[in-house]
Design a protein around this motif. Structure first.
Motif, PDB file in Angstrom:
ATOM      1  N   GLY A 133      14.008  -0.917   8.043  1.00 15.40           N
ATOM      2  CA  GLY A 133      14.014  -1.511   6.707  1.00 15.40           C
ATOM      3  C   GLY A 133      13.141  -2.741   6.587  1.00 15.40           C
ATOM      4  O   GLY A 133      12.600  -3.038   5.520  1.00 15.40           O
ATOM      5  N   GLY A 134      12.958  -3.476   7.676  1.00 14.71           N
ATOM      6  CA  GLY A 134      12.102  -4.652   7.645  1.00 14.71           C
ATOM      7  C   GLY A 134      10.644  -4.314   7.401  1.00 14.71           C
ATOM      8  O   GLY A 134       9.906  -5.092   6.779  1.00 14.71           O
ATOM      9  N   ASN A 135      10.205  -3.150   7.873  1.00 12.60           N
ATOM     10  CA  ASN A 135       8.824  -2.739   7.641  1.00 12.60           C
ATOM     11  C   ASN A 135       8.550  -2.520   6.158  1.00 12.60           C
ATOM     12  O   ASN A 135       7.453  -2.794   5.669  1.00 12.60           O
ATOM     13  CB  ASN A 135       8.521  -1.462   8.422  1.00 12.60           C
ATOM     14  N   ASP A 136       9.542  -2.008   5.439  1.00 11.51           N
ATOM     15  CA  ASP A 136       9.385  -1.836   3.992  1.00 11.51           C
ATOM     16  C   ASP A 136       9.181  -3.180   3.304  1.00 11.51           C
ATOM     17  O   ASP A 136       8.367  -3.315   2.386  1.00 11.51           O
ATOM     18  CB  ASP A 136      10.622  -1.149   3.391  1.00 11.51           C
ATOM     19  N   LEU A 137       9.939  -4.193   3.753  1.00 12.26           N
ATOM     20  CA  LEU A 137       9.800  -5.525   3.167  1.00 12.26           C
ATOM     21  C   LEU A 137       8.420  -6.104   3.453  1.00 12.26           C
ATOM     22  O   LEU A 137       7.816  -6.747   2.588  1.00 12.26           O
ATOM     23  CB  LEU A 137      10.885  -6.449   3.724  1.00 12.26           C
ATOM     24  N   LEU A 138       7.905  -5.881   4.664  1.00 14.45           N
ATOM     25  CA  LEU A 138       6.556  -6.328   4.988  1.00 14.45           C
ATOM     26  C   LEU A 138       5.512  -5.629   4.120  1.00 14.45           C
ATOM     27  O   LEU A 138       4.614  -6.262   3.570  1.00 14.45           O
ATOM     28  CB  LEU A 138       6.250  -6.058   6.462  1.00 14.45           C
ATOM     29  N   ASP A 139       5.645  -4.314   3.995  1.00 17.77           N
ATOM     30  CA  ASP A 139       4.686  -3.542   3.213  1.00 17.77           C
ATOM     31  C   ASP A 139       4.665  -3.979   1.757  1.00 17.77           C
ATOM     32  O   ASP A 139       3.614  -3.977   1.110  1.00 17.77           O
ATOM     33  CB  ASP A 139       5.021  -2.043   3.289  1.00 17.77           C
TER      34      ASP A 139
END
Length: 311
Positions: A133-139
């Motif tokens: 889920g953190g990758n979505d926030l980065l993207d």
């Protein structure tokens, strides 16, 4: 140059949001302005970028090629703006922090408490996620500092914590009454509770998932409560269950072999080239291996070295 950054920004918005009207709402411009800007862009380039079908616009092959290059150009321009804002010397009014749910709350809160003494006027927005889920926030550019076990290939992370996962059940669970050591085959016929990956673009599995029955939840506290009621077994972060184990509410599954699992967590700067003073201060607090006092902290989590040994 025949074109401007603003023309490319309008063009990207039309593609991302599926039409001129939607793009107008997204970037706060009139539909006529966007329509004219994109039309002028195509005219100046001599290339058809979009085809309109009904009320939606679609990329041409040429438009797709040019959009890929334009996105890199726009990202660089936005990065320049961020660097300039940082260099102006102003302290950030807001920091967006996201943590993988298995990172200890106490560890984070102690850092935030110390941070707040030096930056009392900086607001904190805290997001919590599971797995990717953190990758979505980065993207989506929705985070400034990220604590995650899933480091994207194009990012660098500072190792800050090793989380220990212990296999546990309630004290009266059938796995505790076999009168022998437990094997993985014994687990298959018992219910397991696992955490759902909160990432929208990915679906990452983690750990042993061999049980025929499985319940999936979205928060660690829900997993703990299910296990305490005797409804399932689970691998849970040690700092979430150590007090319940000491109190006799939970018991470690007596495996015939070592079954403890580990997850290394990393701290990532979303925009390492434009970090403001407040973000840098919090980054240093979170990445520091030195313990600092936290009032009323009786169960302070301790960072681990890369080899898993306590530092």
């Amino acid at each position: 140059m025949k074109t401007t950054l603003e023309q490319w920004r309008m063009f990207r918005a039309v593609v991302e949001h599926g039409g001129y009207a939607q793009a107008a709402d997204a970037i706060y411009k009139s539909q006529s302005t966007i329509s004219y800007g994109v039309h002028k862009l195509q005219e100046q380039l001599g290339v058809q970028l979009l085809e309109v079908e009904g009320r939606k616009a679609f990329l041409t092959p040429e438009g797709k090629t040019l959009l890929m290059r334009a996105e890199r150009l726009l990202d660089q321009a936005e990065s320049i703006d961020r660097v300039a804002a940082s260099l102006s010397g102003g302290t950030e009014s807001l920091l967006r922090v996201a943590r993988d749910m298995v990172y200890p709350c106490e560890q984070l809160f102690c850092a935030l408490e110390k941070f707040s003494r030096s930056y009392p006027h900086t607001r904190i927005e805290l997001e919590e996620f599971v797995l990717s889920g953190g990758n979505d926030l980065l993207d989506a550019d929705k985070v400034d500092l990220l604590i995650t076990a899933q480091v994207p290939t194009d990012r660098q992370g500072q190792h800050i914590y090793r989380c220990e996962f212990i296999p546990v059940t309630s004290v009266n669970h059938p796995l505790q009454t076999l009168n022998r050591r437990v094997s993985y085959d014994d687990l298959i016929e018992h219910r397991q509770v696992v955490l759902r990956d909160s990432g929208k673009k990915r679906n990452v599995d983690s750990g042993w998932l061999g049980a025929n029955q499985r319940w999936t939840v979205t928060h660690v506290s829900t997993s703990v409560n299910i296990v305490k009621r005797g409804l399932a077994f689970a691998w849970l972060p040690s700092h979430w269950v150590e007090q319940d184990i000491a109190a006799g509410n939970l018991a470690v599954i007596p495996f015939e072999e070592e079954a403890t699992r580990y997850a290394d967590l990393y701290l990532i700067k979303a925009h390492p080239d434009s970090v403001g003073p407040a973000a840098q201060a919090l980054y240093e607090l979170l990445s520091s291996k030195e313990e600092f006092s936290c009032p009323n902290d009786a169960t302070k989590a301790k960072p681990l070295a890369m080899d898993g040994s306590a530092e």
